[in-house]
Design a protein around this motif. Structure first.
Motif, PDB file in Angstrom:
ATOM      1  N   CYS A 403      50.577  43.615  44.889  1.00  0.00           N
ATOM      2  CA  CYS A 403      50.603  43.714  43.433  1.00  0.00           C
ATOM      3  C   CYS A 403      50.815  45.169  43.060  1.00  0.00           C
ATOM      4  CB  CYS A 403      49.314  43.184  42.800  1.00  0.00           C
ATOM      5  SG  CYS A 403      47.829  44.151  43.184  1.00  0.00           S
ATOM      6  N   GLN A 417      52.483  38.703  38.764  1.00  0.00           N
ATOM      7  CA  GLN A 417      52.032  38.544  40.151  1.00  0.00           C
ATOM      8  C   GLN A 417      53.204  38.258  41.091  1.00  0.00           C
ATOM      9  OE1 GLN A 417      48.683  39.855  39.231  1.00  0.00           O
ATOM     10  NE2 GLN A 417      48.578  38.916  41.245  1.00  0.00           N
ATOM     11  N   ALA A 467      45.113  42.747  38.250  1.00  0.00           N
ATOM     12  CA  ALA A 467      46.071  42.304  39.260  1.00  0.00           C
ATOM     13  C   ALA A 467      45.467  42.388  40.657  1.00  0.00           C
ATOM     14  CB  ALA A 467      47.340  43.149  39.177  1.00  0.00           C
TER      15      ALA A 467
END
Length: 660
Positions: A403, A417, A467
């Protein structure tokens, strides 16, 4: 002492030949030449927090918070000596080319000895952590290493930011830090006092904020401590453009001349900024006297004489070839090894080189995360991924970024993502996962740094970016063994990793070749021995408001909750047993390495609820080392017992020694 007095006399004689305009000109950080007196231009602003900074190639050591995790005063002293050597080499070379620009001088505005009282503070990784005793001891070692013990100062160290300064970054230009007398004495001032009285630090820098109503760069109360009680006789410099804040943000003055007058009359000799361009106006308006300018000029010129800037010195022949040389880079690598803190290990570490590994995460192959802030440019970079490649070969390694460091996707045109499926695939294809998460100096740092929360530099909370949290959950769900490598400059919430990962390593910002140290630890080339210089909390809700400077419920000394990891904590690949006794006004501690691996160990001594002694020792497997701590050096008060061990501040698990 004699050389200092000679420098003062020479400065006084030189300044006596200056006009008041010339004297005032020397109080700027970018002091111009005075050709008729043979005074070259000099730029005071240079940085050396963990290597010579912002002037090209240099050896980049672990960020200061990582150095603090070593608990190693000898290593800190050597680090600072290397920094000074490289600063001299770069200065010598620059002067030969007629270059007297910023970041080229010998007045290094380091170390930062503010107390890291709140993990949200963005600049906390510039410090030596949350404990005043540790901060003072490491700061003294750093100053002595930087300044040397020769006839002249090798470099001039600067203790900053005086005092009571630790965020919020977004408010620092207008904020009034309110601290009780108890907290001043127990927390905010001790390290500064030690650097002045024990290390002879040449410079002190004031903070941006006010302290109990007084601007830190023009505080009668702070100057009473500094020059009165502690007898400081070096130079005092403002933080950069802090004097401008007097009239623009603090509103304690109305004009720039008034601000300049307030600062110089309250002990500020040198202005990092441009407000001292108004000193002559302040003089004409009767706000100051010529004697105020003269005193400041004598102080700053004394420092230049102490550095030998008008003489031949033993440092003039230091060659440029020492900059980032192999010996210095090896010292930085050793510092990185000692800084690594093993927080969890269910037995998976050290890894076997035969296993196929997936190296995943936004910090796995990041150069930025190696550096921290106030950094130089390494001659060689080794990221964690590169370190693992070097250790086991590329064929046994799969890699995925996983990520973005903080954004929801890596590629702008992709879905959110966008690296997650690749990361999951590499995890499934491997025997074990090394997951490199964390922050970098763009997410936690000084006001205005790019990428951080609202350009304030501080963290909003203790959580990893969203993330990364999703990446962690996805990789844990695969079911393969997971080693989490946390690369941050501060405490973050590692509860998920502590609960479900097989091992957790705190690697900080480990310097130019820090990825090699991470790889060596993972594969058992050495035993981890770093200890946390800060408490790791489970959540922000456990803490008081960020703007509250009371120490109540802050740091291990006053925290009333249960930490995720305590101050001083750090695991090893071996085991130790402790014995201790007091005799002849000395605490003797015997430590046995009862495991199968040679290892360093940090012996910690607490006077009930405060660190009062520590030392790093190396103990080969199966052997015993004894170390001692004179009681008179512990500043014991009403405490009734000492707590001894190497597992951090966990009173119920430490060896208790009665003082009576």
């Amino acid at each position: 002492m004699q050389e200092k007095e000679r420098a003062k006399q020479r400065a006084k004689e030189l300044v006596s030949q200056m006009t008041v305009e010339e004297m005032a000109s020397q109080l700027r950080y970018d002091a111009p030449a005075i050709e008729r007196l043979g005074i070259p231009a000099y730029n005071w602003w240079n940085e050396g927090l963990h290597g010579v900074a912002r002037a090209g190639t240099a050896t980049v050591f672990p960020q200061a918070i990582g150095l603090a995790a070593t608990f190693d005063t000898q290593l800190i002293h050597r680090t600072a000596d290397i920094i000074a050597t490289e600063a001299r080499a770069k200065y010598n070379a620059a002067v030969k080319e007629g270059d007297r620009d910023i970041y080229k001088g010998l007045t290094l505005w380091s170390p930062n000895i503010n107390i890291f009282r709140d993990p949200r503070w963005g600049r906390g990784h510039e410090t030596y952590g949350e404990d005043p005793f540790l901060t003072a001891a490491l700061g003294v070692a750093f100053v002595k290493g930087l300044q040397g013990d020769g006839e002249y100062l090798k470099c001039a160290a600067c203790a900053k930011h005086f005092a009571v300064h630790s965020g919020p970054e977004a408010l620092r230009h207008e904020f009034d830090a309110q601290a009780s007398e108890k907290d001043m004495e127990e927390t905010y001032l001790p390290a500064f006092k030690e650097l002045v009285t024990k290390a002879g630090v040449e410079g002190v820098m004031g903070a941006y904020n006010r302290v109990n109503g007084e601007p830190a760069c023009a505080s009668p109360s702070l100057q009473k401590r500094l020059r009165g009680e502690w007898k400081f006789d070096g130079y005092f410099v403002s933080d950069c453009w802090a004097i401008r804040d007097f009239h623009e943000h603090h509103m304690v003055t109305k004009t720039a001349p008034e601000s300049a007058a307030l600062a110089i009359k309250n002990g500020c000799d040198l202005n990092c900024g441009n407000t001292y361009l108004h000193l002559l106006t302040a003089l004409r308006e009767g706000l100051i006297e010529e004697a105020d300018i003269r005193q400041a000029a004598e102080r700053v010129m004394t420092t230049r004489f102490r550095l030998g800037l008008f003489d031949r010195t033993e440092y003039d022949n230091i060659p440029y070839s020492v900059v980032a040389c192999e010996e210095h880079r090896e010292a930085a690598l050793q510092a990185a090894r000692e800084s690594m803190v093993l927080l969890k290990n269910n037995g998976i570490l050290p890894l076997k080189a035969s296993e196929k590994v997936a190296v995943i995460g936004p910090n796995a192959d990041s150069r930025d995360v190696l550096l921290g802030n106030y950094n130089g440019t390494p001659k060689k970079y080794t990221t964690v991924l590169e370190g693992i490649y070097e250790r086991v070969g590329m064929e046994r390694v799969l890699y995925s970024q996983g990520c973005h460091l903080y954004k929801e996707k890596v590629e702008n045109l992709a879905m959110v993502q966008d690296r997650l499926s690749e990361a999951v695939t590499t995890a499934k294809e491997s025997d074990v996962v090394i997951l490199c998460l964390g922050l970098d100096a763009g997410l936690e740092g000084e006001e205005g740094d790019a990428g951080n929360a609202y350009a304030s530099g501080d963290k909003a909370d203790l959580e990893l970016p969203a993330a990364q949290r999703k990446l962690l959950d996805a990789i844990l769900a695969v079911g393969k063994p997971v080693i989490v490598v946390s690369m941050t400059g501060s405490a973050i919430n590692l509860s998920r990793a502590q609960k479900s990962a097989d091992a957790v390593i705190q690697a900080w910002y480990p310097g130019g070749e820090g990825g090699r140290a991470v790889a060596e630890l993972i594969y058992g080339d050495y035993s981890p021995s770093g200890k946390l210089p800060v408490t790791f909390y489970a959540k922000t809700d456990d803490l008081p408001p960020f703007t509250d400077y009371s120490m109540k419920n802050r740091t291990y000394r006053y925290f009333q909750g249960t930490p995720l990891y305590p101050f001083g904590f750090g695991l090893s690949y071996t085991t130790f047993t402790y014995e201790a006794c007091i005799r002849e006004h000395c605490l003797y501690v015997k430590v046995a390495n009862t495991g199968n691996m040679d290892s360093g160990e940090v012996v910690q001594v607490y006077a009930e609820n405060r660190l009062c002694g520590f030392t790093r020792i190396f103990i080969p497997a199966g052997t015993v080392q004894t170390t001692s701590f004179p009681l008179e050096e512990m500043n014991l008060k009403t405490e009734k017992r000492l707590l001894v061990g190497g597992i951090g501040y966990q009173p119920e698990k430490l060896l208790s020694i009665s003082l009576y």
